[in-house]
Write a protein that holds these residues in place. Structure first.
Motif, PDB file in Angstrom:
ATOM      1  N   THR A 111     -96.227  47.128 -42.705  1.00 26.37           N
ATOM      2  CA  THR A 111     -97.284  47.143 -43.284  1.00 26.37           C
ATOM      3  C   THR A 111     -97.321  46.333 -44.694  1.00 26.37           C
ATOM      4  O   THR A 111     -98.211  45.508 -44.997  1.00 26.37           O
ATOM      5  CB  THR A 111     -97.352  48.485 -43.962  1.00 26.37           C
ATOM      6  N   ALA A 112     -95.917  46.008 -45.191  1.00 28.50           N
ATOM      7  CA  ALA A 112     -95.874  45.117 -46.431  1.00 28.50           C
ATOM      8  C   ALA A 112     -96.073  43.691 -45.630  1.00 28.50           C
ATOM      9  O   ALA A 112     -96.577  42.820 -46.512  1.00 28.50           O
ATOM     10  CB  ALA A 112     -94.184  45.283 -46.922  1.00 28.50           C
ATOM     11  N   ILE A 113     -95.558  43.507 -44.443  1.00 26.06           N
ATOM     12  CA  ILE A 113     -95.755  42.124 -43.921  1.00 26.06           C
ATOM     13  C   ILE A 113     -97.218  41.832 -43.837  1.00 26.06           C
ATOM     14  O   ILE A 113     -97.704  40.918 -44.232  1.00 26.06           O
ATOM     15  CB  ILE A 113     -94.861  42.072 -42.727  1.00 26.06           C
ATOM     16  N   ALA A 114     -97.941  42.771 -43.263  1.00 24.50           N
ATOM     17  CA  ALA A 114     -99.341  42.474 -42.966  1.00 24.50           C
ATOM     18  C   ALA A 114    -100.154  42.221 -44.401  1.00 24.50           C
ATOM     19  O   ALA A 114    -101.081  41.244 -44.423  1.00 24.50           O
ATOM     20  CB  ALA A 114     -99.871  43.706 -42.282  1.00 24.50           C
ATOM     21  N   LEU A 115     -99.759  43.056 -45.280  1.00 22.98           N
ATOM     22  CA  LEU A 115    -100.412  42.985 -46.720  1.00 22.98           C
ATOM     23  C   LEU A 115    -100.121  41.408 -47.484  1.00 22.98           C
ATOM     24  O   LEU A 115    -100.884  41.014 -47.746  1.00 22.98           O
ATOM     25  CB  LEU A 115     -99.985  43.924 -47.671  1.00 22.98           C
ATOM     26  N   THR A 116     -98.789  41.148 -47.244  1.00 22.04           N
ATOM     27  CA  THR A 116     -98.472  39.909 -47.592  1.00 22.04           C
ATOM     28  C   THR A 116     -99.145  38.687 -46.838  1.00 22.04           C
ATOM     29  O   THR A 116     -99.423  37.700 -47.495  1.00 22.04           O
ATOM     30  CB  THR A 116     -96.893  39.456 -47.545  1.00 22.04           C
ATOM     31  N   VAL A 117     -99.103  38.596 -45.716  1.00 24.37           N
ATOM     32  CA  VAL A 117     -99.969  37.770 -44.811  1.00 24.37           C
ATOM     33  C   VAL A 117    -101.389  37.613 -45.149  1.00 24.37           C
ATOM     34  O   VAL A 117    -101.845  36.516 -45.397  1.00 24.37           O
ATOM     35  CB  VAL A 117     -99.861  38.054 -43.527  1.00 24.37           C
TER      36      VAL A 117
END
Length: 214
Positions: free
Chosen positions: A64-70
């Motif tokens: 989830t953190a990676i998706a929001l960052t991207v």
């Protein structure tokens, strides 16, 4: 930053890639729960998290953190609904891991959907069709259309909250995880498609001078 830079429109990402960003963490959650022991055997550090559901929760939070960052890096903005959902994931995921109690991650969808439903229906009490602020870039509807669509989505979110409670309280963890990915998403897609007649009926066009016309 110059005024011309500030006036530049936000970058948009393709609908397909946007779907990948939204569904990716759920797929990771499903895979990690189904293959939790396999992952723990190959990455022993994951055993510190606990059993498969706890490994899945930790990887779900990371995905989830990676998706929001991207999403932020590509568009320089974060959609409100994924952002709120992400915050709840981090809070309830952390409680799940810290207390070693999977109840917290199981009630997360209930909290998120009930919150969205309450916000949408509550906004109507103050004369605000808040769904219009979320989907204004995708659809152009008249006031009656936004009001009807907001009511339908508000009730649908409440339905999803109740459905999640029924599933996690009466079925196994594996079934709940599978339904979260392969049940809830198809139901949401079918509901979205079922709203197209309303959207077409209440859709508006925009003239060259920016004024809406029926």
């Amino acid at each position: 930053m110059s005024s011309s830079d500030a006036a530049k429109p936000r970058k948009e990402i393709s609908p397909l890639f946007k779907m990948v960003l939204e569904l990716g963490p759920l797929v990771v959650f499903f895979f990690a729960n189904a293959r939790g022991e396999w992952l723990a055997a190959r990455f022993p550090v994951l055993t510190d998290l606990g059993g498969p559901i706890f490994i899945a929760t930790g990887l779900f939070m990371a995905a989830t953190a990676i998706a929001l960052t991207v999403s932020w890096l590509l568009t320089r903005t974060l959609p409100m609904m994924p952002l709120i959902s992400g915050v709840v994931v981090f809070i309830f995921g952390a409680l799940t891991l810290y207390l070693q109690n999977d109840t917290f991650i199981k009630v997360k969808p209930t909290i998120v959907n009930a919150l969205f439903g309450a916000i949408l229906l509550g906004g109507l009490l103050f004369g605000k069709s808040l769904l219009g602020y979320v989907f204004h870039a995708a659809f152009k509807l008249d006031d009656a259309g936004w009001r009807k669509l907001t009511i339908r989505w508000g009730l649908f979110f409440l339905f999803l909250a109740v459905l999640n409670e029924v599933i996690w309280r009466n079925f196994s963890t594996d079934f709940w995880v599978a339904f979260k990915v392969w049940g809830t998403m198809p139901i949401t897609i079918l509901f979205t498609l079922s709203q197209m007649p309303l959207i077409m009926k209440h859709g508006t066009e925009t003239s060259e001078d920016g004024a809406e016309k029926p």
